[in-house]
Write a protein that holds these residues in place. Structure first.
Motif, PDB file in Angstrom:
ATOM      1  N   ARG A 123       0.832  -1.196   0.000  1.00 35.97           N
ATOM      2  CA  ARG A 123       0.000   0.000   0.000  1.00 35.97           C
ATOM      3  C   ARG A 123       0.877   1.261   0.000  1.00 35.97           C
ATOM      4  NH1 ARG A 123      -5.248   1.269   1.623  1.00 35.97           N
ATOM      5  NH2 ARG A 123      -5.598  -0.919   2.186  1.00 35.97           N
ATOM      6  N   GLN A 124       1.901   1.266   0.838  1.00 42.52           N
ATOM      7  CA  GLN A 124       2.786   2.432   0.898  1.00 42.52           C
ATOM      8  C   GLN A 124       3.537   2.640  -0.413  1.00 42.52           C
ATOM      9  OE1 GLN A 124       5.063   1.283   4.361  1.00 42.52           O
ATOM     10  NE2 GLN A 124       3.782   2.495   5.764  1.00 42.52           N
ATOM     11  N   GLU A 127       1.111   4.027  -3.169  1.00 44.03           N
ATOM     12  CA  GLU A 127       0.676   5.409  -2.953  1.00 44.03           C
ATOM     13  C   GLU A 127       1.826   6.405  -2.984  1.00 44.03           C
ATOM     14  OE1 GLU A 127      -1.448   5.094   0.736  1.00 44.03           O
ATOM     15  OE2 GLU A 127      -3.305   4.415  -0.231  1.00 44.03           O
ATOM     16  N   ASN A 132       1.441   6.542  -7.598  1.00 44.04           N
ATOM     17  CA  ASN A 132       0.188   7.286  -7.464  1.00 44.04           C
ATOM     18  C   ASN A 132      -1.058   6.454  -7.734  1.00 44.04           C
ATOM     19  OD1 ASN A 132       1.462   9.741  -6.767  1.00 44.04           O
ATOM     20  ND2 ASN A 132       1.886  10.150  -8.936  1.00 44.04           N
ATOM     21  N   VAL A 134      -4.444   4.408  -6.406  1.00 44.82           N
ATOM     22  CA  VAL A 134      -5.423   4.733  -5.379  1.00 44.82           C
ATOM     23  C   VAL A 134      -5.912   3.413  -4.774  1.00 44.82           C
ATOM     24  CG1 VAL A 134      -7.536   5.988  -4.828  1.00 44.82           C
ATOM     25  CG2 VAL A 134      -6.117   6.727  -6.754  1.00 44.82           C
TER      26      VAL A 134
END
Length: 436
Positions: A123-124, A127, A132, A134
């Motif tokens: 997830r890190q 994002e 980028n 979502v």
């Protein structure tokens, strides 16, 4: 709706790949989930830029053209795998297909904790600037004890786990729709029906040009297909390939098979093209549906296939434009084909002139057709009915302006409606049937 799916493991026995396969089958009516093969992707190396390589461009296109991405990550030493990290590196170095793309994270692990720490890691990464993506901010799906979670058919055994995964998938589909609306994208799910046969399914003959005039011959050579006197075991019978051809080519209707990837792969070649009700050419076999049909018919074709694929109906029927009353009356039928597990496997289309059947019936039973004053004027050029649910499917009507098979025979403008009556002219209540 179309999702790309990536397993973070390149192990052939990966439980994360098995999880994605289960999802693709279980949720086939929610979305078309295309599991991408990353086994041939080189490790990221800035000094050896492979951005323009075929495999990197292929993955980028699949991600870019999808409505969302599902990533299943294993957990190795409290983090994700080098294979998955490398994929994301390639997809954020000089190209950025994850930009603004909705992503759902799932994962399977041998331990009780599932892949919780690996999912946080991914997830890190997703994002971070340059990627980028979502990531859906909702429930995580963590499949623990993966060694015993699946049965021999590859299905999750625990009903509670399946129910929770279903709820997660439903939320993701809804979330993708909301994001699409917020971005001003007004496409419908019907618009997403891919007639270019761009996916690779389990029956796709790879490395053969679909549009080649000799696709059948090339595909047969590539697969070592049975032929001639070779026997084929069927559900209830054993026939040679020759016998199958004799059987299919003497059917009293024209048959066409388009698979679940929207590739036109068969028709019973029993007449020359100029003698067919819905003309086909030998060199069309193998073509994507987008090539087989004229541009004006594409919206209608998408609506019919989407209705069949999603189970909205199992049968669509319609007459061709220009049918004549009490003369040649050509009907097209489109039936959804499904395997033993209920998975959509394509369209069975058959085309036939129904008038000889009606004419023979009224002659044998001593009846005749008379106008039905209670019926509205039938519009043979625009009617389309759907069977299966017992209700009219307005979605099928979009095909009416251009026949799905673009049949051009039976030209004429006469239309009408009638009922079958007894030979003495009185209505036969026991055998009346509306004819249009």
């Amino acid at each position: 709706m179309k999702f790309a799916a990536i397993s973070g493991s390149i192990d052939k026995g990966s439980y994360n790949t098995k999880l994605l396969m289960f999802m693709a089958n279980r949720f086939r009516n929610m979305a078309d989930i295309d599991i991408l093969d990353i086994s041939q992707v080189p490790m990221f190396n800035e000094s050896d830029d492979q951005t323009d390589s075929e495999i990197i461009q292929y993955l980028a296109a699949k991600i870019s053209n999808s409505d969302g991405v599902i990533i299943a990550t294993p957990e190795h030493d409290h983090t994700t795998t080098a294979a998955l990290k490398s994929i994301i590196e390639w997809m954020s170095y000089k190209i950025h297909p994850f930009e603004g793309k909705p992503v759902l994270l799932v994962g399977a692990s041998w331990t009780d904790q599932g892949s919780s720490r690996a999912q946080l890691d991914v997830r890190q990464i997703l994002e971070s600037p340059g990627v980028n993506a979502v990531v859906m901010p909702s429930d995580e799906f963590l499949l623990g004890n993966a060694l015993t979670a699946f049965n021999e058919n590859g299905n999750l055994k625990d009903e509670g786990t399946v129910a929770f995964l279903t709820s997660v998938m439903q939320k993701f589909v809804t979330w993708v729709k909301v994001m699409r609306a917020m971005s001003g994208d007004a496409r419908s799910e019907v618009d997403d029906e891919d007639l270019t046969a761009s996916s690779v399914i389990d029956t796709t003959v790879e490395d053969v040009d679909m549009t080649a005039d000799d696709w059948v011959e090339q595909a047969a050579e590539k697969t070592g297909a049975a032929r001639g006197s070779d026997y084929v075991v069927l559900d209830r019978g054993i026939l040679t390939v020759d016998q199958l051809n004799w059987f299919l080519n003497t059917m009293p209707m024209e048959l066409t098979y388009a698979d679940d990837n929207n590739q036109f792969i068969y028709y019973n070649h029993n007449l020359p093209s100029d003698k067919m009700l819905a003309p086909r050419e030998q060199e069309q076999t193998g073509d994507p549906m987008s090539v087989v049909h004229p541009e004006r018919a594409i919206p209608g074709v998408k609506r019919v296939i989407h209705a069949l694929r999603t189970g909205k109906t199992d049968l669509v029927s319609m007459p061709v434009p220009g049918n004549k009353v009490n003369s040649k009356y050509i009907m097209h039928y489109y039936k959804a084909m499904r395997d033993a597990d209920g998975r959509y496997r394509g369209v069975n289309e058959w085309v036939l002139d129904v008038w000889p059947v009606v004419e023979a019936y009224i002659k044998r039973t001593g009846q005749k057709l008379v106008p039905d004053g209670n019926a509205g004027k039938a519009d043979a050029a625009s009617s389309a009915s759907v069977s299966g649910s017992g209700t009219q499917d307005s979605g099928a009507e979009a095909v009416s302006s251009a026949s799905v098979s673009d049949a051009s025979s039976a030209a004429g403008s006469e239309t009408g409606s009638g009922v079958i009556s007894g030979a003495d002219g009185s209505a036969d209540a026991g055998s009346s049937a509306s004819v249009s």
